[in-house]
Design an enzyme around this catalytic site. Structure first.
Site, PDB file in Angstrom:
ATOM      1  CG  HIS A 223      -5.999   4.475  -2.028  1.00 28.31           C
ATOM      2  ND1 HIS A 223      -6.027   5.824  -2.237  1.00 28.31           N
ATOM      3  CD2 HIS A 223      -5.296   4.284  -0.883  1.00 28.31           C
ATOM      4  CE1 HIS A 223      -5.398   6.425  -1.245  1.00 28.31           C
ATOM      5  NE2 HIS A 223      -4.946   5.520  -0.410  1.00 28.31           N
TER       6      HIS A 223
ATOM      7  NE  ARG B  31      -3.515   2.783   2.549  1.00 26.25           N
ATOM      8  CZ  ARG B  31      -2.373   2.203   2.176  1.00 26.25           C
ATOM      9  NH1 ARG B  31      -2.219   0.902   2.311  1.00 26.25           N
ATOM     10  NH2 ARG B  31      -1.401   2.914   1.649  1.00 26.25           N
TER      11      ARG B  31
ATOM     12  NE  ARG C 106      -4.964   6.247   6.451  1.00 24.70           N
ATOM     13  CZ  ARG C 106      -4.514   6.130   5.206  1.00 24.70           C
ATOM     14  NH1 ARG C 106      -3.360   6.676   4.877  1.00 24.70           N
ATOM     15  NH2 ARG C 106      -5.197   5.457   4.314  1.00 24.70           N
TER      16      ARG C 106
ATOM     17  CD  GLU D 158      -1.000  11.368   4.012  1.00 27.41           C
ATOM     18  OE1 GLU D 158      -0.807  10.451   3.207  1.00 27.41           O
ATOM     19  OE2 GLU D 158      -1.950  11.358   4.813  1.00 27.41           O
TER      20      GLU D 158
ATOM     21  CG  ASN E  29       1.702   5.758  -1.447  1.00 29.27           C
ATOM     22  OD1 ASN E  29       2.829   5.425  -1.784  1.00 29.27           O
ATOM     23  ND2 ASN E  29       0.896   4.960  -0.779  1.00 29.27           N
ATOM     24  CG  ASP E  30      -1.713  11.047  -0.431  1.00 27.64           C
ATOM     25  OD1 ASP E  30      -2.190  11.209  -1.563  1.00 27.64           O
ATOM     26  OD2 ASP E  30      -2.270  10.377   0.446  1.00 27.64           O
TER      27      ASP E  30
ATOM     28  NE  ARG F  53      -2.215   7.767  -3.953  1.00 30.33           N
ATOM     29  CZ  ARG F  53      -2.261   7.446  -2.667  1.00 30.33           C
ATOM     30  NH1 ARG F  53      -2.254   8.387  -1.744  1.00 30.33           N
ATOM     31  NH2 ARG F  53      -2.301   6.203  -2.288  1.00 30.33           N
TER      32      ARG F  53
ATOM     33  CB  CYS G 179       3.075   3.797   6.240  1.00 27.50           C
ATOM     34  SG  CYS G 179       2.291   5.405   6.204  1.00 27.50           S
TER      35      CYS G 179
HETATM   36  C1  PEP Z   1       0.543   7.504   1.562  1.00 28.03           C
HETATM   37  O1  PEP Z   1      -0.035   8.490   1.121  1.00 28.03           O
HETATM   38  O2  PEP Z   1       1.746   7.243   1.316  1.00 28.03           O
HETATM   39  C2  PEP Z   1      -0.168   6.554   2.436  1.00 28.03           C
HETATM   40  C3  PEP Z   1       0.465   5.560   3.027  1.00 28.03           C
HETATM   41  O3  PEP Z   1      -1.508   6.692   2.557  1.00 28.03           O
HETATM   42  P1  PEP Z   1      -2.522   6.268   1.394  1.00 28.03           P
HETATM   43  O4  PEP Z   1      -1.742   5.538   0.340  1.00 28.03           O
HETATM   44  O5  PEP Z   1      -3.566   5.437   2.007  1.00 28.03           O
HETATM   45  O6  PEP Z   1      -3.025   7.595   0.926  1.00 28.03           O
HETATM   46 MG    MG Z   2      -1.927   9.091   1.961  1.00 28.59          MG
END
Ligand code: PEP
Ligand code: MG
Length: 575
Positions: free
Chosen positions: A195, A302, A338, A436, A459-460, A470, A507
Site C-alpha cells: 500500500h 479506499r 469501498r 481478491e 493485488n490481493d 505483497r 481495480c
Molecule cells: C487489490 O487488492 O487489488 C485492491 C485493489 O485493494 P488494495 O490494494 O487496497 O488491497
Molecule cells: Mg485488496
C-alpha cells in the site's frame, strides 16, 4: 563519492534532489533544526510527551486491579516507569536538543540508538534482553510526540527537491508526509503492490523501494537522481550524468503533456467498444488529479485512509462530508466507495492487537463485521452521500456467502435507521464485492447472485493465490501476475460476470499496467480502475486496439500453462 543503488521502481518518473533521512526508529521521524529562541519550547514539548506516557502508565496500572497476571504486569510497568524516568533517557535527550538544536523526535531516536548500543555490549543475557523494554518505552514517547499538536514538518532548505529516504514507510506514514511535497520516496523495504507503493503512485511521486541499505548508505543532503521507472538511484552523480537525467526528465514531461491531448476523447477501441476508465483514490483531495487525467468515475475509493493518522475514529458527519464532496464533484459519474479495509498493513493509530498473520486475520469486511458500530457509522455516512451522486458500496475481501448476507443485512439496517430519521438516500444503491480471495474467484457464481457488481482486486488475489506476502520484498520475485493460475482466475471471473450481465472491473495495479491492457480487453474487461496518473497512458493504448484482432491471442494466453510462452504471446499481443 558517486555510486548506484538498485531497487524496485514503484512509481515512475525522474526526480533530482537532496536526501532527507528519517531517523532510525520503528516510527519514522524527521530531522529538522529548531531556531535558537525556540529550544526551550522544544524541550517543554519533549517533557510534555514524557508526562503523557507517565500518565498512560498510571492509567494502565489503575486498570489492572486483580487477576493472575497482576504481579507480573506490575513488575513490567515498574520497569517501564524506571526507564522513562531514567536521566540517561530524559536528561541526555534534552542535552541533545540543546547542543545540536534538533527536534525532539530526532534527539530521542538518537539517544535510543546510543542506549541500545550500550545494551548490546552487556554480557548478562537477562539485562541484554531489557533493550526491548527501552525500545518500547521510547516508541511510546515518540508516538506521544508525533501525535502532539506541536509537531512540525521539516523546514525545507531545498524547498521542493527533498527526497525522503526511510528504512520503511507504512501507508499511514506516507499519507502524513503528503503535504510536504517530497520530490521522491526511497525505502529499504517494500514491494510493488504494497500500500505504501500504491499511495506513492497515487501521489504521482517517483519512488523506489526494496533498496535494502539505502538508509545506511545515503547521507543527509546527498545529491540524488531517482529513476522511478528503472528502480535506480544515483548518489552524488557527476555533472554529465546530471545533465543526461535532466534531459530525460524534460523528455518525460513532454510525453506527459502530449498525452493531455487525449483528455476529452472517449476511451473507445478501434472496433467501437466503449471502455470505462476509472480512478482509484485514497482521499477527497485526490480528486484534482482525477479531473486532470480525465477519469469518468471513481472505481475504488479506499475509504480506510480517512481512518489513519488520527487518535479518534471519523464521525458519521465527517465521513458523510468526505463522501458527499467526492460524489458532488464527480457530478453523477460513478463513485465506488469501498468500506474500510483496515487491518494487515493499514491499522488504526492506537491498534494494540497485532495478529501473527495479519493479511490472513481480522482485515477488511471481517473487521467490519466484528466492529458493527463502527461499520454502521460508515454505512450511514455512505448512504447519506448517495443522495448527491451515483454512489456505490464495495465490500472488500469477501470470501463466503454468510459474510455477504450479514453485510447486506447491516446495509438494510442502516437504511432503515435513515428512513426512521427521515434522511434521504438512494434506495437502489448498487452493492458490489471485491474478488481478491481465490475462494471468491472460484465460487464467483454465488456472489454474482447476491451482488450488483464485482471488482477484482488483483493485488490481493495474487498475494493469496500464490501465497506471496505483497509487502515482503524477500519474496517479491515470486509475486507473478503472469502466473497461469492468476490469469485463469481473472478470466473466469470476467467471463462469468459478463455472462450474468453484471458489471465487473479490475481495480488492482494490473489495471494500470500497460503490459496487461490488451490482454484484459481481449478477455472481456470493459472497466479499468487505476491510479489517476496512468489513465491517459492506458487510454492511448485502448484507442489503438482492435478487439477482433486481440481476442483470439488473449484466449491463447489464458490457456497457456507455460509462463515463458505466455510472455512471448503477450509480447506479440502488445507488439
Ligand atoms: C487489490 O487488492 O487489488 C485492491 C485493489 O485493494 P488494495 O490494494 O487496497 O488491497
Ligand atoms: Mg485488496
Amino acid at each position: 563519492m558517486s555510486f548506484i543503488l538498485h531497487g524496485i521502481g514503484v512509481s515512475g518518473g525522474i526526480a533530482i534532489g537532496h536526501a532527507h533521512l528519517t531517523a532510525p526508529a520503528r516510527l519514522e521521524v524527521m530531522h529538522y533544526l529548531i531556531p535558537k529562541n525556540q529550544i526551550s519550547k522544544e524541550i517543554k514539548r519533549l517533557d510534555r510527551a514524557f508526562a503523557t506516557v507517565r500518565a498512560e502508565f498510571e492509567n494502565l496500572q489503575a486498570s489492572v486491579t486483580d487477576g493472575p497476571a497482576l504481579a507480573e504486569f506490575s513488575a513490567f510497568l515498574e520497569l517501564h516507569h524506571m526507564i522513562l524516568d531514567d536521566p540517561t533517557l530524559t536528561d541526555a535527550t534534552r542535552d541533545i536538543i540543546e547542543q545540536t538544536h534538533c527536534n525532539a523526535e530526532w534527539a530521542l531516536a538518537q539517544q535510543k540508538g546510543a542506549l541500545l548500543a550500550q545494551f548490546e555490549a552487556i554480557d548478562d543475557a537477562y539485562l541484554r534482553e531489557r533493550k526491548t523494554d527501552v525500545e518500547q518505552v521510547v516508541e511510546r514517547v515518540l508516538k506521544a510526540l508525533l501525535g502532539h499538536p506541536g509537531y512540525q514538518p521539516p523546514p525545507s532548505k531545498h524547498v521542493d527537491d527533498h527526497i525522503l529516504v526511510a528504512h520503511d514507510l507504512s501507508p499511514a506514514d506516507i499519507m502524513q508526509y503528503k503535504p510536504h511535497q517530497f520530490a521522491a520516496f526511497l525505502t529499504d523495504m517494500g514491494s510493488l503492490t504494497s500500500h505504501t507503493a500504491i499511495v506513492a503512485r497515487s501521489l504521482n511521486i517517483p519512488s523506489v523501494v526494496a533498496l535494502h541499505q539505502a538508509h545506511q548508505l545515503i547521507l543527509e543532503d546527498d545529491c540524488l537522481i531517482v529513476d522511478g521507472n528503472q528502480g535506480v538511484i544515483i548518489v552524488n552523480p557527476d555533472k554529465y550524468v546530471l545533465d543526461e537525467y535532466r534531459l530525460r526528465q524534460s523528455q518525460l514531461e513532454l510525453e506527459k503533456q502530449k498525452l493531455k491531448r487525449l483528455l476529452s476523447i472517449n476511451a473507445v477501441t478501434l472496433d467501437g467498444t466503449a471502455i470505462d476508465l476509472y480512478a482509484n483514490i485514497e482521499l477527497p483531495s485526490d480528486l484534482e488529479q482525477v479531473k486532470e487525467n480525465g477519469a469518468t468515475g471513481i472505481g475504488l475509493f479506499r475509504s480506510e485512509f480517512l481512518f489513519l493518522n488520527r487518535d479518534n475514529l471519523p464521525s458519521e458527519e465527517e465521513q458523510f462530508e468526505a463522501y458527499r464532496a467526492v460524489a458532488t464533484k464527480m457530478r453523477g459519474q460513478p463513485v465506488t466507495i469501498r468500506t474500510f479495509d483496515l487491518g494487515a498493513d493499514k491499522n488504526l493509530k492506537h491498534a494494540t492487537q497485532f495478529a501473527a498473520n495479519p493479511a490472513l486475520g481480522l482485515r477488511a469486511i471481517r473487521l467490519s463485521l466484528a466492529e458493527p458500530q463502527m461499520f454502521h457509522t460508515q454505512l450511514r455516512a455512505i448512504l447519506r452521500a448517495s443522495k448527491y451522486g451515483q454512489v456505490k458500496i464495495l465490500i472488500p475481501m469477501i470470501s463466503n456467502v454468510t459474510e455477504v448476507n450479514q453485510t447486506l443485512n447491516l446495509i438494510e439496517h442502516a437504511k432503515q435507521t435513515l428512513r426512521v430519521d427521515q434522511i434521504g438516500f438512494d434506495e437502489h444503491i448498487q452493492i458490489g464485492g471485491m474478488i481478491e480471495i481465490p475462494a471468491a474467484a472460484l465460487s464467483v457464481e454465488i456472489f454474482l447472485q447476491q451482488l450488483d457488481f464485482l471488482s477484482i482486486g488483483t493485488n490481493d488475489l495474487i498475494q493469496y493465490t500464490l501465497a506471496v506476502d505483497r509487502v515482503d520484498d524477500t519474496v517479491a520475485h515470486l509475486y507473478d501476475p503472469f502466473h497461469p493460475a492468476i490469469l485463469w482466475l481473472i478470466s473466469r471471473v470476467i467471463q462469468l460476470a459478463n455472462r450474468a450481465k453484471k458489471p465487473v472491473s479490475i481495480c488492482g495495479e494490473m489495471a494500470g499496467d500497460i503490459q496487461f491492457t490488451r490482454l484484459l480487453l481481449g478477455i472481456g474487461l470493459q472497466q479499468f480502475s487505476m491510479y489517476p496518473a496512468q489513465l491517459l497512458t492506458v487510454k492511448n493504448l485502448i484507442l489503438k486496439s482492435n478487439l477482433p484482432d486481440i481476442i483470439p491471442l488473449a484466449h491463447k494466453i489464458i490457456r497457456s500453462d507455460n509462463p515463458d510462452k505466455t510472455r512471448n504471446l503477450l509480447a506479440k499481443l502488445n507488439g
